[in-house]
Scaffold this active site. Structure first.
Site, PDB file in Angstrom:
ATOM      1  N   ARG A   1       0.614  -1.308   0.324  1.00  0.00           N
ATOM      2  CA  ARG A   1       0.222   0.041  -0.162  1.00  0.00           C
ATOM      3  C   ARG A   1       0.888   1.480  -0.008  1.00  0.00           C
ATOM      4  NH1 ARG A   1      -3.210  -0.914   5.265  1.00  0.00           N
ATOM      5  NH2 ARG A   1      -1.390  -1.682   5.829  1.00  0.00           N
TER       6      ARG A   1
ATOM      7  N   TYR B   1      12.423 -23.266   8.186  1.00  0.00           N
ATOM      8  CA  TYR B   1      13.537 -23.899   8.925  1.00  0.00           C
ATOM      9  C   TYR B   1      13.781 -25.185   8.679  1.00  0.00           C
ATOM     10  CZ  TYR B   1      15.238 -21.630  13.533  1.00  0.00           C
ATOM     11  OH  TYR B   1      16.058 -20.640  13.768  1.00  0.00           O
TER      12      TYR B   1
ATOM     13  N   HIS C   1       8.813 -24.222  13.305  1.00  0.00           N
ATOM     14  CA  HIS C   1       9.611 -24.324  12.876  1.00  0.00           C
ATOM     15  C   HIS C   1       9.976 -25.711  14.043  1.00  0.00           C
ATOM     16  CE1 HIS C   1       9.993 -20.525  11.365  1.00  0.00           C
ATOM     17  NE2 HIS C   1      10.048 -19.685  12.388  1.00  0.00           N
TER      18      HIS C   1
ATOM     19  N   LYS D   1      12.094 -26.235  22.592  1.00  0.00           N
ATOM     20  CA  LYS D   1      12.148 -25.893  24.222  1.00  0.00           C
ATOM     21  C   LYS D   1      12.338 -24.236  23.287  1.00  0.00           C
ATOM     22  CE  LYS D   1      16.345 -25.054  27.567  1.00  0.00           C
ATOM     23  NZ  LYS D   1      16.653 -25.575  28.236  1.00  0.00           N
TER      24      LYS D   1
ATOM     25  N   SER E   1      32.645 -30.293  12.101  1.00  0.00           N
ATOM     26  CA  SER E   1      32.276 -29.210  12.004  1.00  0.00           C
ATOM     27  C   SER E   1      32.184 -28.484  11.062  1.00  0.00           C
ATOM     28  CB  SER E   1      32.967 -28.611  13.012  1.00  0.00           C
ATOM     29  OG  SER E   1      32.224 -27.930  14.766  1.00  0.00           O
TER      30      SER E   1
ATOM     31  N   TRP F   1      30.947 -28.567  24.735  1.00  0.00           N
ATOM     32  CA  TRP F   1      31.658 -28.594  23.614  1.00  0.00           C
ATOM     33  C   TRP F   1      32.012 -27.076  22.905  1.00  0.00           C
ATOM     34  CZ3 TRP F   1      29.408 -26.561  18.551  1.00  0.00           C
ATOM     35  CH2 TRP F   1      30.101 -27.052  17.220  1.00  0.00           C
TER      36      TRP F   1
END
Ligand SMILES: NC(=O)C1=CN([C@@H]2O[C@H](COP(=O)(O)OP(=O)(O)OC[C@H]3O[C@@H](n4cnc5c(N)ncnc54)[C@H](OP(=O)(O)O)[C@@H]3O)[C@@H](O)[C@H]2O)C=CC1
Ligand SMILES: O=C1O[C@H](COP(=O)(O)O)[C@@H](O)[C@H](O)[C@H]1O
Length: 518
Positions: free
Chosen positions: A65, A197, A258, A361, A427, A513
């Site tokens: 708009r 996700y 998600h 969570k 990783s 970690w």
């Protein structure tokens, strides 16, 4: 009315996705907004840069708009200068109009048609992708307008596809109402309910990980797994989106969509093949086997300062954090406390059963930003090492620093026979140096152009997802459940950790970690 998806023999489940070419118009509705600026246009730019959107066949239209010129919209998108960006911005045109009046959409159609005719496209062969970067309240009128005034006359291989953002509704009945409305206007194969996700690299990796590795198959069940956490944490609050957030809350913003999508990919059976409909069938089965979340299995929180946002109501009880656990219903319909069992023997070729508590969570304004899946294994039976080191855990770090690592107990290097926690670590930054991981929106927009609905939410999936949360949401909306206060920058209320312990999670103390550095 039944919402079961009925498929015809011509359904795409057994067809391969054929790459398409030809004139493509991408229309971003709500082009003046936050999502369009932060995600949609950057994703389109990246696709352009990588050659997935070709200047000779694509045109991008912004629609909203707000009165803006083409240059005005380009200025909003322009964040940095590069030759590619200039070329990209040339593809963009802006049309201003309302979301419920025909004038704007007639004008939009005229502009799209002009672009199509400039490229000498035969009527019916062009592709029109409408991306609704808009509040869901305007989806019905916008979709009606698109249907009435902006469809490709698709009989010669062209198409019209509609991407809708979450939240799709506020509860089961509003979602169903919205679905019915959209379902009257478009076929299921034209609708792409996006959940970004599903476009994340490590979420897409779940299918491969689970079903291409023999290693995991015998472990992925209630005999070995003690509990699974799916966690979303942000270290910032609602940041100028308080007005939106206060109407929805953390469950509708993150968990019902998600986290539940991630949950499906973790918990579902092996699909017959990778065809989109087979995968989505399995996700529906899992969702339908989950019981509605019980209020006693939930902790709600609201961070101090949330109501300082002037767009948030002063008596708001909207949760900015929620921890809940869900289990599975037994085949005979009986629920067994926390260790609930679910069997899909009748539905699957390979019997797979689990009684594993899942803990979902999500929280804003916490002490860290991360999203991960944490699979905790049961204690070793007959432990001869008297190890107090902790349980094995397999962690899939969705973001940041994408990684998968397995927490193991090993012999502490040295002369003594003592144990220590260590990890097998994959990783991505280290293992795949120089590989650019695509942004979720980039991937999903490309999927839409290619007509691949695997990573989009089907209507029956959506319904099953709302069935799980609606009773709880109604209790929260009705003021029957209170959000506990927590300090911004903290771990959230202590009660959340207590719920984790109740679900059987055993924390490993003293082990952290650390993502490896290059
Ligand atoms: N922002 C984000 O990070 C994310 C957003 N989403 C979803 O994407 C969609 C768009 O989000 P976002 O861009 O943040 O939303 P915005 O609030 O920025 O709205 C987008 C545009 O819609 C128009 N608009 C806003 N409110 C209304 C209204 N009440 N009635 C009619 N038009 C309105 C405005 O354009 P104009 O006034 O010019 O017409 C605005 O620029 C939502 O469904 C949201 O849930 C999903 C994931 C992340
Ligand atoms: O959909 C949403 O997601 C973002 C978080 O996305 P991420 O890809 O950065 O993890 C969240 O901030 C927002 O509240 C929500 O609407």
């Amino acid at each position: 009315m039944s919402t079961a998806i009925v498929r015809s023999p011509s359904d795409d489940r057994d067809l391969d996705i054929v790459p398409e070419t030809g004139c493509l118009s991408i229309i971003v509705l709500g082009a003046s907004g936050d999502l369009a600026k932060k995600k949609t246009f950057p994703a389109l730019y990246h696709l352009f840069k990588q050659g997935f959107l070709q200047s000779h066949e694509v045109h991008i239209f912004g629609y909203a708009r707000t009165k803006l010129s083409d240059e005005g919209l380009r200025d909003r998108i322009r964040g940095w200068e590069s030759e590619d960006l200039v070329n990209f911005l040339h593809l963009i045109k802006y049309v201003s109009g309302s979301y419920d009046q025909e004038e704007g959409f007639v004008l939009l159609d005229k502009e799209i048609s002009r672009h199509e005719s400039l490229r000498n496209i035969q009527v019916g062969t062009s592709r029109r992708l409408f991306y609704l970067a808009l509040p869901p309240s305007v989806y019905p009128s916008v979709c009606k307008m698109i249907r009435s005034y902006c469809m490709n006359q698709s009989d010669l291989g062209g198409w019209t596809r509609i991407v809708v953002e979450k939240p799709f509704g506020k509860d089961l009945s509003s979602a169903e109402e919205l679905s019915s409305h959209l379902g009257e206007l478009f076929t299921e194969s034209q609708l792409y309910r996006i959940d970004h996700y599903l476009g994340k690299e490590l979420v897409q990796n779940l299918l491969v990980l689970r079903f291409a590795n023999r290693l995991f198959m015998p472990l992925w069940n209630r005999d070995n797994i003690a509990n699974i956490q799916i966690v979303f944490r942000e270290d910032f609050g609602t940041e100028g989106r308080g007005g939106y957030f206060d109407q929805y809350g953390i469950i509708r913003d993150i968990i019902q969509n998600h986290l539940l999508q991630v949950f499906c990919l973790v918990a579902m059976e092996k699909p017959v093949s990778l065809k989109p409909e087979y995968i989505r069938d399995e996700k529906v089965k899992v969702l339908q086997s989950v019981l509605p979340i019980a209020p006693e299995d939930v902790v709600l929180g609201q961070y101090d300062g949330y109501k300082d946002d002037p767009t948030v109501s002063q008596d708001s009880n909207t949760p900015t954090l929620q921890v809940s656990s869900c289990g599975f219903i037994t085949k005979d319909g009986k629920v067994k406390d926390w260790l609930l069992f679910y069997f899909l023997l009748a539905l699957t070729k390979v019997p797979f059963s689990t009684g594993v508590p899942f803990i979902l969570k999500a929280g804003k304004a916490l002490n860290s930003r991360k999203a991960e899946i944490r699979v905790q294994f049961k204690d070793v039976p007959g432990d001869i090492l008297s190890q107090s080191q902790g349980r094995n855990e397999f962690v899939i770090r969705l973001q940041p620093s994408e990684a998968m690592y397995m927490k193991l107990t090993v012999k502490k290097p040295g002369l003594e026979m003592s144990t220590i926690q260590s990890e097998l670590d994959l990783s991505y930054g280290q293992r795949y140096q120089g590989v650019q991981i695509p942004e979720a929106y980039e991937r999903l927009i490309l999927d839409t152009i290619r007509g691949d609905q695997q990573h989009f939410v089907r209507r029956d999936e959506l319904k099953a997802a709302w069935e799980i949360f609606t009773p709880l949401l109604h209790k929260i909306d009705g003021g029957e459940m209170k959000s506990l206060p927590y300090k911004p920058g903290s771990r959230g209320p202590a009660e959340a950790d207590e719920l984790l312990a109740k679900a059987g999670y055993v924390q490993t103390h003293g082990y952290i970690w650390i993502p490896p550095t290059l």
